[in-house]
Design a protein around this motif. Sequence first.
Motif, PDB file in Angstrom:
ATOM      1  N   ARG A 151       8.495  20.330  15.992  1.00 30.27           N
ATOM      2  CA  ARG A 151       8.174  19.345  17.029  1.00 30.27           C
ATOM      3  C   ARG A 151       9.014  19.552  18.288  1.00 30.27           C
ATOM      4  O   ARG A 151       8.484  19.596  19.405  1.00 30.27           O
ATOM      5  N   ASP A 152      10.332  19.708  18.119  1.00 33.30           N
ATOM      6  CA  ASP A 152      11.222  19.794  19.281  1.00 33.30           C
ATOM      7  C   ASP A 152      11.014  21.067  20.096  1.00 33.30           C
ATOM      8  O   ASP A 152      11.268  21.083  21.305  1.00 33.30           O
ATOM      9  N   ASN A 153      10.572  22.132  19.425  1.00 33.31           N
ATOM     10  CA  ASN A 153      10.378  23.404  20.115  1.00 33.31           C
ATOM     11  C   ASN A 153       8.905  23.714  20.375  1.00 33.31           C
ATOM     12  O   ASN A 153       8.583  24.815  20.834  1.00 33.31           O
ATOM     13  N   ASP A 154       8.062  22.749  20.061  1.00 37.61           N
ATOM     14  CA  ASP A 154       6.620  22.893  20.288  1.00 37.61           C
ATOM     15  C   ASP A 154       6.111  24.216  19.698  1.00 37.61           C
ATOM     16  O   ASP A 154       5.367  24.969  20.351  1.00 37.61           O
TER      17      ASP A 154
ATOM     18  N   GLU B  96       3.894  26.605  17.734  1.00 41.13           N
ATOM     19  CA  GLU B  96       2.480  26.624  17.379  1.00 41.13           C
ATOM     20  C   GLU B  96       2.338  27.030  15.911  1.00 41.13           C
ATOM     21  O   GLU B  96       3.145  27.789  15.367  1.00 41.13           O
TER      22      GLU B  96
ATOM     23  N   SER C  84      -4.936  18.541  13.641  1.00 36.75           N
ATOM     24  CA  SER C  84      -4.208  17.355  14.116  1.00 36.75           C
ATOM     25  C   SER C  84      -3.684  16.520  12.946  1.00 36.75           C
ATOM     26  O   SER C  84      -2.579  15.967  13.013  1.00 36.75           O
TER      27      SER C  84
ATOM     28  N   LYS D 217      -0.729  18.378  11.615  1.00 41.07           N
ATOM     29  CA  LYS D 217       0.408  18.225  12.528  1.00 41.07           C
ATOM     30  C   LYS D 217       1.123  16.902  12.278  1.00 41.07           C
ATOM     31  O   LYS D 217       2.355  16.844  12.265  1.00 41.07           O
TER      32      LYS D 217
ATOM     33  N   TYR E 246       5.017  16.772  11.294  1.00 36.09           N
ATOM     34  CA  TYR E 246       5.951  16.103  12.198  1.00 36.09           C
ATOM     35  C   TYR E 246       6.711  14.965  11.518  1.00 36.09           C
ATOM     36  O   TYR E 246       7.831  14.636  11.916  1.00 36.09           O
TER      37      TYR E 246
END
Length: 264
Positions: free
Chosen positions: A70-73, A75, A88, A91, A95
């Motif tokens: 999450r913090d580093n996005d 993929e 989604s 995810k 998360y």
Amino acid sequence: MKKAIVFDNSGTLLERYRVIKDIANNSIFTDVNSLDLIDSNSSLALVVLQMNASVLSSLNQDYLISNLIRDNDIEFDVSFTTKDISKSELKEIIYNEKIATIKDITDGFDTLHEKIPQMELCNGSALIIDIDKKVISYTITSAGRLFPEVLSTVEELKNRGIELFIASGDRKGAISRLACMLNINENNAFGTVSTAQKCEIVSDLQSKGYKVMMVGDGLNDLLAFKKADVSVLTLEQKEEVSPKLYNKTDFVVEDISQILDITF
């Protein structure tokens, strides 16, 4: 008629070395096929992280994987699953996961380096998500090296005018590098594709007038095997193969070079 061959990567072109960690039991094993593990359960999904895993060794090992992603996005893509779920939805599970840490990935690094000290390709790291329990059940680290006859086989196929493609569930960056190693057009290399997407690649080539051979070794090749004009199961990885694949393949080979003897 134009001809194309679509190759899987791990276990087909690449001799695969895989380390799986069972997080709940804090145990590591190397003799289990991750696809078979997922296929044996009705709620698992294989999620491939699109990152270079080598950077993880320098990070706080108690850092939650969920926070890292999450913090580093970072993929990620779904490579194989036994239960329909959107990206989604996955995810959201990832998360909010509060158990798995970076150490659960890096714990496999030493074992992997022992198995293959001179690796040619690092496929990267992946997670197996239990969709029902909403936890990361397993982590996977994998790498490998080309089977001995791959380079010469690929060269001969190109000399015969056959268009070559790679369609793999492995990390996109690793598949791009593999295409470069084999001098295959990078536009013909598809990383982190699902079982359905492999089938779509075969179907798309057929719609463009190609007669297509699919070459693979795992359950994520099953739909592509069914769709292809010719399917070839490779046993060079020397792992147990699901009967589901045996029942849908036209040819079985022990060495990748043996596809040169198959007329299609």
